[in-house]
Design a protein around this motif. Sequence first.
Motif, mmCIF file in Angstrom:
data_model
loop_
_atom_site.group_PDB
_atom_site.id
_atom_site.type_symbol
_atom_site.label_atom_id
_atom_site.label_comp_id
_atom_site.label_asym_id
_atom_site.label_seq_id
_atom_site.Cartn_x
_atom_site.Cartn_y
_atom_site.Cartn_z
ATOM 1 N N GLN A 299 0.609 -1.442 0.062
ATOM 2 C CA GLN A 299 0.045 -0.119 0.213
ATOM 3 C C GLN A 299 1.307 1.423 0.341
ATOM 4 O O GLN A 299 0.718 2.434 -0.785
ATOM 5 C CB GLN A 299 -0.773 0.287 1.425
ATOM 6 C CG GLN A 299 -1.602 -0.740 0.932
ATOM 7 C CD GLN A 299 -2.802 -1.376 2.478
ATOM 8 O OE1 GLN A 299 -2.488 -0.760 3.177
ATOM 9 N NE2 GLN A 299 -4.036 -1.920 2.673
ATOM 10 N N ARG B 31 2.377 1.695 -3.773
ATOM 11 C CA ARG B 31 2.236 2.165 -4.554
ATOM 12 C C ARG B 31 1.228 4.309 -4.494
ATOM 13 O O ARG B 31 1.035 5.058 -5.344
ATOM 14 C CB ARG B 31 0.264 1.352 -4.577
ATOM 15 C CG ARG B 31 0.579 0.105 -4.817
ATOM 16 C CD ARG B 31 -0.858 -0.351 -5.507
ATOM 17 N NE ARG B 31 -1.539 -0.602 -4.187
ATOM 18 C CZ ARG B 31 -1.581 -2.438 -3.753
ATOM 19 N NH1 ARG B 31 -0.265 -2.835 -3.626
ATOM 20 N NH2 ARG B 31 -1.711 -2.144 -2.176
ATOM 21 N N PHE B 32 1.487 4.390 -2.937
ATOM 22 C CA PHE B 32 0.178 5.329 -2.344
ATOM 23 C C PHE B 32 2.749 6.565 -2.795
ATOM 24 O O PHE B 32 2.119 7.380 -3.589
ATOM 25 C CB PHE B 32 0.892 5.568 -0.639
ATOM 26 C CG PHE B 32 0.775 7.361 -0.423
ATOM 27 C CD1 PHE B 32 -0.609 7.602 -0.354
ATOM 28 C CD2 PHE B 32 1.720 7.887 0.008
ATOM 29 C CE1 PHE B 32 -1.118 8.836 0.279
ATOM 30 C CE2 PHE B 32 1.691 9.114 0.642
ATOM 31 C CZ PHE B 32 0.429 9.166 0.164
ATOM 32 N N LYS B 33 3.647 6.172 -2.867
ATOM 33 C CA LYS B 33 4.716 7.144 -3.038
ATOM 34 C C LYS B 33 4.889 7.016 -4.558
ATOM 35 O O LYS B 33 5.205 8.149 -4.720
ATOM 36 C CB LYS B 33 6.027 6.129 -2.798
ATOM 37 C CG LYS B 33 5.519 6.520 -0.364
ATOM 38 C CD LYS B 33 7.401 5.749 -0.598
ATOM 39 C CE LYS B 33 7.292 6.317 0.927
ATOM 40 N NZ LYS B 33 8.778 5.807 1.239
ATOM 41 N N ASP C 136 1.830 7.081 -6.884
ATOM 42 C CA ASP C 136 1.111 7.713 -7.437
ATOM 43 C C ASP C 136 1.376 9.561 -7.434
ATOM 44 O O ASP C 136 2.058 9.916 -5.863
ATOM 45 C CB ASP C 136 -0.142 7.831 -6.585
ATOM 46 C CG ASP C 136 -0.665 8.748 -7.260
ATOM 47 O OD1 ASP C 136 -0.540 9.741 -8.425
ATOM 48 O OD2 ASP C 136 -2.476 8.094 -6.515
ATOM 49 N N ALA D 39 0.100 11.879 -7.125
ATOM 50 C CA ALA D 39 -1.140 12.850 -6.955
ATOM 51 C C ALA D 39 -0.921 12.559 -5.670
ATOM 52 O O ALA D 39 -1.483 13.727 -5.062
ATOM 53 C CB ALA D 39 -2.287 12.408 -6.986
ATOM 54 N N SER D 40 -0.097 11.972 -5.023
ATOM 55 C CA SER D 40 0.090 11.244 -3.661
ATOM 56 C C SER D 40 1.760 12.698 -2.948
ATOM 57 O O SER D 40 1.370 12.806 -1.742
ATOM 58 C CB SER D 40 0.530 10.117 -2.591
ATOM 59 O OG SER D 40 0.172 9.091 -3.821
ATOM 60 N N ARG D 41 2.659 13.077 -3.679
ATOM 61 C CA ARG D 41 3.412 14.386 -2.960
ATOM 62 C C ARG D 41 2.922 15.302 -2.299
ATOM 63 O O ARG D 41 1.925 16.166 -2.751
ATOM 64 C CB ARG D 41 4.104 14.900 -4.063
ATOM 65 C CG ARG D 41 4.893 15.438 -4.063
ATOM 66 C CD ARG D 41 5.648 16.143 -5.617
ATOM 67 N NE ARG D 41 6.313 14.835 -6.336
ATOM 68 C CZ ARG D 41 7.100 14.700 -6.530
ATOM 69 N NH1 ARG D 41 8.141 14.440 -5.331
ATOM 70 N NH2 ARG D 41 7.682 13.337 -7.706
ATOM 71 N N ARG E 65 1.507 14.506 0.654
ATOM 72 C CA ARG E 65 0.736 13.830 1.165
ATOM 73 C C ARG E 65 0.642 13.281 2.383
ATOM 74 O O ARG E 65 1.865 12.373 1.831
ATOM 75 C CB ARG E 65 -0.670 13.219 -0.078
ATOM 76 C CG ARG E 65 -2.016 14.191 -0.744
ATOM 77 C CD ARG E 65 -2.415 13.678 -1.270
ATOM 78 N NE ARG E 65 -2.622 12.870 -0.100
ATOM 79 C CZ ARG E 65 -3.693 11.944 -1.477
ATOM 80 N NH1 ARG E 65 -4.273 11.720 -2.682
ATOM 81 N NH2 ARG E 65 -4.989 11.006 -0.505
ATOM 82 N N MET F 117 0.198 9.630 4.140
ATOM 83 C CA MET F 117 -0.659 8.012 4.060
ATOM 84 C C MET F 117 -1.175 7.637 5.071
ATOM 85 O O MET F 117 -0.179 7.411 6.311
ATOM 86 C CB MET F 117 0.738 7.088 3.376
ATOM 87 C CG MET F 117 0.475 5.699 3.897
ATOM 88 S SD MET F 117 -0.783 5.192 2.106
ATOM 89 C CE MET F 117 -0.885 3.403 2.068
ATOM 90 N N GLN G 107 -4.225 5.551 4.241
ATOM 91 C CA GLN G 107 -5.204 4.201 3.407
ATOM 92 C C GLN G 107 -5.055 3.524 3.916
ATOM 93 O O GLN G 107 -3.760 3.037 4.436
ATOM 94 C CB GLN G 107 -5.091 4.858 2.222
ATOM 95 C CG GLN G 107 -5.064 6.354 2.221
ATOM 96 C CD GLN G 107 -4.914 6.557 0.203
ATOM 97 O OE1 GLN G 107 -4.407 5.231 -0.315
ATOM 98 N NE2 GLN G 107 -4.714 8.165 0.078
ATOM 99 N N TYR H 128 -2.575 13.659 11.515
ATOM 100 C CA TYR H 128 -2.018 12.134 11.873
ATOM 101 C C TYR H 128 -1.662 11.608 12.785
ATOM 102 O O TYR H 128 -1.942 10.895 12.281
ATOM 103 C CB TYR H 128 -1.263 11.675 10.163
ATOM 104 C CG TYR H 128 -0.934 10.578 10.182
ATOM 105 C CD1 TYR H 128 -1.866 9.469 9.432
ATOM 106 C CD2 TYR H 128 0.555 9.986 10.035
ATOM 107 C CE1 TYR H 128 -2.374 8.294 9.704
ATOM 108 C CE2 TYR H 128 -0.283 8.486 9.533
ATOM 109 C CZ TYR H 128 -0.559 7.275 9.328
ATOM 110 O OH TYR H 128 -0.562 6.070 9.316
#
Length: 261
Positions: free
Chosen positions: A163, A166-168, A170, A172-174, A176, A178, A180, A247
């Motif tokens: 997970q 995949r987040f890194k 993307d 669009a995740s810059r 942000r 994690m 999820q 977070y």
Amino acid sequence: MSLTALWPIALPGLAASCAIALIAWAASVPLRDVSIVDSVWSLMVLAPAVMAAALQQPALGPRAVVVLLLATAWALRLAVYIAWRHWGHAEDHRYRAIRSRNEPHFALKSLYLVFGLQALLAWLVSLPLVAAVASATPWHVLDAVGVALFACGFVIETLADGQLARFKADPASRGRVMAQGLWCYSRHPNYFGEFCLWWGLWLMAAAAGGWWTIVSPLLMSVLLLRVSGVTLLEKDIGERRPAYRAYVARTNAFFPWRPRA
């Protein structure tokens, strides 16, 4: 199995871990990157169990076979994942800090400060594996509990790593955080999975009479919670990434639980 009885079987394993560390150190010198030790650490943990199995041949029982299969799956997955994650990147910032504190001649000093120390830690962590492989004690209900706990931890760690990868990946995740999947319930679910699987392996060692090898999961717990895991990673992350503070406020650091409002 007592420590006295295990000693002649465990010592060759220490030599095997040190041999892997020596090879990795030799590769790190021209690369000027001691981060390679992270990629081979799980192999240094596996090596003593493999050596114990070789010394026990042909008298490997069902526990020994199961432990070897579980440990090999863990070691290979972790080694491949960390090597893939680090590929193409410079030396990790943790090791750059160690390098800066120990110049000049860090290339030589890293042999014992980084690789030798990691080999010793890997050998200590491997003791439940060696005890379980070397024992001829019949299969016990604790073995089944240990396998179940290992399986839970292995699945959690694998899912969490996937997970996060995949987040890194993307774009669009810059910038942000994690939060999820499993990361919604724990800030470090991969470490929690590692924690579970090592306590599971220790239960199998305990079933083999190696209760004293509890030093291994205790050591792993301290490393994950207080040394190279949660504490180190979160040392200054709130300053570098303000969104991480929110977070932290709503998510458990280690043990998964529902997010706080």
